[in-house]
Enzyme design. Structure first.
Site, mmCIF file in Angstrom:
data_model
loop_
_atom_site.group_PDB
_atom_site.id
_atom_site.type_symbol
_atom_site.label_atom_id
_atom_site.label_comp_id
_atom_site.label_asym_id
_atom_site.label_seq_id
_atom_site.Cartn_x
_atom_site.Cartn_y
_atom_site.Cartn_z
ATOM 1 N N ASP A 170 -11.000 1.514 5.092
ATOM 2 C CA ASP A 170 -9.985 2.086 5.972
ATOM 3 C C ASP A 170 -10.425 3.471 6.432
ATOM 4 O O ASP A 170 -10.156 4.473 5.770
ATOM 5 C CB ASP A 170 -8.622 2.145 5.255
ATOM 6 C CG ASP A 170 -7.504 2.495 6.234
ATOM 7 O OD1 ASP A 170 -7.778 2.573 7.446
ATOM 8 O OD2 ASP A 170 -6.360 2.681 5.780
ATOM 9 N N GLU A 210 0.830 -1.219 0.000
ATOM 10 C CA GLU A 210 0.000 0.000 0.000
ATOM 11 C C GLU A 210 0.863 1.267 0.000
ATOM 12 O O GLU A 210 1.698 1.463 0.878
ATOM 13 C CB GLU A 210 -0.906 -0.005 1.240
ATOM 14 C CG GLU A 210 -1.783 1.253 1.365
ATOM 15 C CD GLU A 210 -2.657 1.235 2.614
ATOM 16 O OE1 GLU A 210 -2.532 0.317 3.447
ATOM 17 O OE2 GLU A 210 -3.476 2.172 2.744
ATOM 18 N N HIS A 221 -8.561 0.126 -0.244
ATOM 19 C CA HIS A 221 -8.909 0.673 1.057
ATOM 20 C C HIS A 221 -9.893 1.797 0.765
ATOM 21 O O HIS A 221 -9.490 2.908 0.441
ATOM 22 C CB HIS A 221 -7.670 1.209 1.788
ATOM 23 C CG HIS A 221 -6.970 0.161 2.592
ATOM 24 N ND1 HIS A 221 -5.962 0.437 3.473
ATOM 25 C CD2 HIS A 221 -7.189 -1.182 2.657
ATOM 26 C CE1 HIS A 221 -5.570 -0.696 4.055
ATOM 27 N NE2 HIS A 221 -6.284 -1.679 3.568
ATOM 28 N N HIS A 259 -5.063 8.288 -0.131
ATOM 29 C CA HIS A 259 -3.605 8.401 -0.224
ATOM 30 C C HIS A 259 -3.114 9.099 -1.478
ATOM 31 O O HIS A 259 -2.013 8.824 -1.964
ATOM 32 C CB HIS A 259 -2.967 7.012 -0.110
ATOM 33 C CG HIS A 259 -3.033 6.463 1.282
ATOM 34 N ND1 HIS A 259 -2.345 5.354 1.699
ATOM 35 C CD2 HIS A 259 -3.707 6.894 2.380
ATOM 36 C CE1 HIS A 259 -2.592 5.117 2.975
ATOM 37 N NE2 HIS A 259 -3.428 6.028 3.400
ATOM 38 N N LYS A 316 1.370 5.611 -0.174
ATOM 39 C CA LYS A 316 0.790 6.794 0.455
ATOM 40 C C LYS A 316 1.468 8.035 -0.130
ATOM 41 O O LYS A 316 2.587 7.957 -0.633
ATOM 42 C CB LYS A 316 1.004 6.712 1.968
ATOM 43 C CG LYS A 316 0.199 7.715 2.774
ATOM 44 C CD LYS A 316 0.124 7.285 4.238
ATOM 45 C CE LYS A 316 -0.595 8.339 5.080
ATOM 46 N NZ LYS A 316 -0.859 7.856 6.442
ATOM 47 N N ASP A 374 -5.471 3.064 -1.590
ATOM 48 C CA ASP A 374 -6.269 3.669 -0.528
ATOM 49 C C ASP A 374 -6.779 5.003 -1.061
ATOM 50 O O ASP A 374 -5.989 5.851 -1.495
ATOM 51 C CB ASP A 374 -5.385 3.857 0.727
ATOM 52 C CG ASP A 374 -6.156 4.435 1.918
ATOM 53 O OD1 ASP A 374 -6.896 5.422 1.722
ATOM 54 O OD2 ASP A 374 -5.994 3.921 3.033
ATOM 55 N N ASP A 414 -5.489 12.945 4.430
ATOM 56 C CA ASP A 414 -5.813 11.520 4.597
ATOM 57 C C ASP A 414 -6.450 11.323 5.965
ATOM 58 O O ASP A 414 -5.893 10.693 6.847
ATOM 59 C CB ASP A 414 -4.515 10.703 4.458
ATOM 60 C CG ASP A 414 -4.720 9.216 4.714
ATOM 61 O OD1 ASP A 414 -5.791 8.709 4.351
ATOM 62 O OD2 ASP A 414 -3.821 8.592 5.287
ATOM 63 N N ASP A 446 -9.225 9.828 6.891
ATOM 64 C CA ASP A 446 -9.935 8.578 7.193
ATOM 65 C C ASP A 446 -11.344 8.794 7.727
ATOM 66 O O ASP A 446 -11.736 8.187 8.723
ATOM 67 C CB ASP A 446 -9.100 7.711 8.150
ATOM 68 C CG ASP A 446 -7.784 7.272 7.533
ATOM 69 O OD1 ASP A 446 -7.820 6.390 6.665
ATOM 70 O OD2 ASP A 446 -6.731 7.840 7.894
#
Ligand code: RNT
Ligand code: ZN
Length: 413
Positions: free
Chosen positions: A320, A220, A280, A256, A222, A253, A288, A290
């Site tokens: 996520d 993953e 994600h 990201h 970022k 994600d 980021d 979430d």
């Protein structure tokens, strides 16, 4: 009502029952870490580090494995379909003993495997390369310190082995996803050195071949984190190249990338070079952050791409987000159901007609039909899906959440 709507879709060439079958056979991997603000059960201070942050202090957070399982049970009872559990290594069942990350064994996860078995759920796994003294300097697999690097290599290797046991015991491949926080607040001068070390470490981690029917490796990327604003070793380009050259799965994600950069458009390209995709599904707000996933344009676009590219069989959908400012079970339920609603809407798209219009160069019809599809009564199908799965429909959801809050969460203070 449902039958009427079904006919309406049929007149556009959409088979509603087939869409519902696809919904039933597309699990979403529920991230355990929404239940306790990414704390885990290692018995330390549970302080979150490595650029991750959970804000809010809504009462009732799960404090033990039993409470987390109770909450997961409650969340699952609010979700139509069959799902998976996505567990982080720091959530092992360590029985009060202190087990460092390089010493985790399958036995520490046996009770989770049993829990999943009894729920008919598959399970996914993640090495936890953060919130640990050996990650405090900001680097793990790319650390210039050989000892630190070695420690995290051992942790990731142990995690893959656990993944394989999970996959074997549950009869469903476990996706083991490696995310590391490595990066710098300010401008580095040796980007290449860090990336070479990361590549070398990953190659050691993935050296042992595991049966893909048991364990699927994912990596993953970022863009930046808190404290890694200027440089992230595992950037998108790094991992796209890594996953393509090593044929691992790639994790995208949604939080990201740059704030206006969606991941939907990446899916068709990425699937040309990697065997499988892990998502994600998340929602960044300015960063980021979430936030809980919503039935919004970016999530709809992701699901549309999965369906339009016939990519569902090669995609693992995980979530996520971690929000401690609202009821945590509501967060799971709202976010997971939003992802599912987006998937349903995508499955109900008059795909053939849209494709025909596009190939014929009739962009007027394409645009019109896309708008029409949004206005069709898809929510009737969603309610039917909830009903067939014996879970609350939209209007009954909040009451179910409040009931659990009063009877269970309130007693936890
Ligand atoms: C962090 C990554 C990673 C974590 C979880 C806890 O930015 O998104 O996936 O959120 O592993
Ligand atoms: Zn993530």
């Amino acid at each position: 009502m449902f039958d009427q709507v079904k006919d309406q879709y049929a007149s556009l060439g959409v088979d509603v029952e087939k869409a519902l079958e696809a919904m039933a056979s597309t699990p979403i991997s529920l991230h355990c870490w929404q239940g306790d603000d990414v704390g885990g059960f290692e018995g330390g201070d549970g302080e979150l580090g490595s650029g991750l942050a959970v804000t809010g202090n809504y009462p009732g957070k799960a404090r033990t494995i039993d409470e987390l399982r109770q909450d997961l049970d409650q969340a699952v009872s609010l979700l139509p379909g069959t799902h998976r559990l996505n567990l982080h290594a720091m959530y092992g069942d360590f029985g009060g003993k202190s087990v460092d990350r390089d010493a985790i064994e399958p036995e520490h996860f046996q009770s989770w495997i049993d829990w999943c078995k009894s729920h008919g759920m598959g399970m996914d796994f993640n090495p936890s390369c953060f919130s640990h003294p050996k990650a405090d300097a900001g680097f793990t697999l790319s650390s210039p310190d050989k000892g630190i690097r070695g420690f995290w290599i051992e942790h990731c290797k142990a995690s893959r082995k656990i993944g394989a046991v999970i996959g074997q015991e549950l009869g469903s491949a476990c996706v083991t996803n490696v995310w590391i926080p490595d990066g710098m607040k300010d401008l580095p001068v040796d980007r290449l050195g860090f990336r070479k070390r990361l590549q070398e470490s990953l190659d050691v981690v993935f050296e042992e071949k595991l049966d893909p029917a048991q364990n699927i490796d994912a990596v993953e990327s970022k863009l930046f984190g808190i404290g890694s604003e200027s440089f992230v070793v595992g950037s998108h380009e790094f991992y796209l190249g890594y996953a393509a050259s090593r044929q691992t799965a790639l994790c995208l994600d949604a939080g990201h990338f740059h704030p206006t950069e969606g991941i939907a458009d990446k899916i068709s390209s990425v699937l040309m070079v990697v065997p499988e995709l892990l998502l994600h599904v998340s929602r960044g707000v300015r960063w980021d952050s979430d936030h809980v996933v919503l039935f919004d344009d970016p999530t709809q676009a992701i699901m549309q791409e999965l369906v339009r590219c016939d990519a569902l069989p090669r995609t693992h959908i995980g979530l996520d987000f971690f929000d401690a400012s609202i009821n945590r079970i509501a967060a799971w339920a709202i976010g997971t159901r939003a992802a599912q609603k987006c998937l349903l809407l995508a499955l109900l798209e008059p795909r053939e007609k849209l494709r025909e219009a596009e190939l014929a160069g009739d962009y007027t019809a394409r645009l019109m039909m896309l708008e029409t599809a949004k206005a069709l009564p898809w929510s009737v199908i969603w309610e039917e899906f909830c009903h067939r799965n014996n879970v609350p429909g939209e209007l009954a959801l909040l009451d179910a959440i409040r009931q659990y809050e009063r009877t269970v969460l309130a007693a936890r203070s």
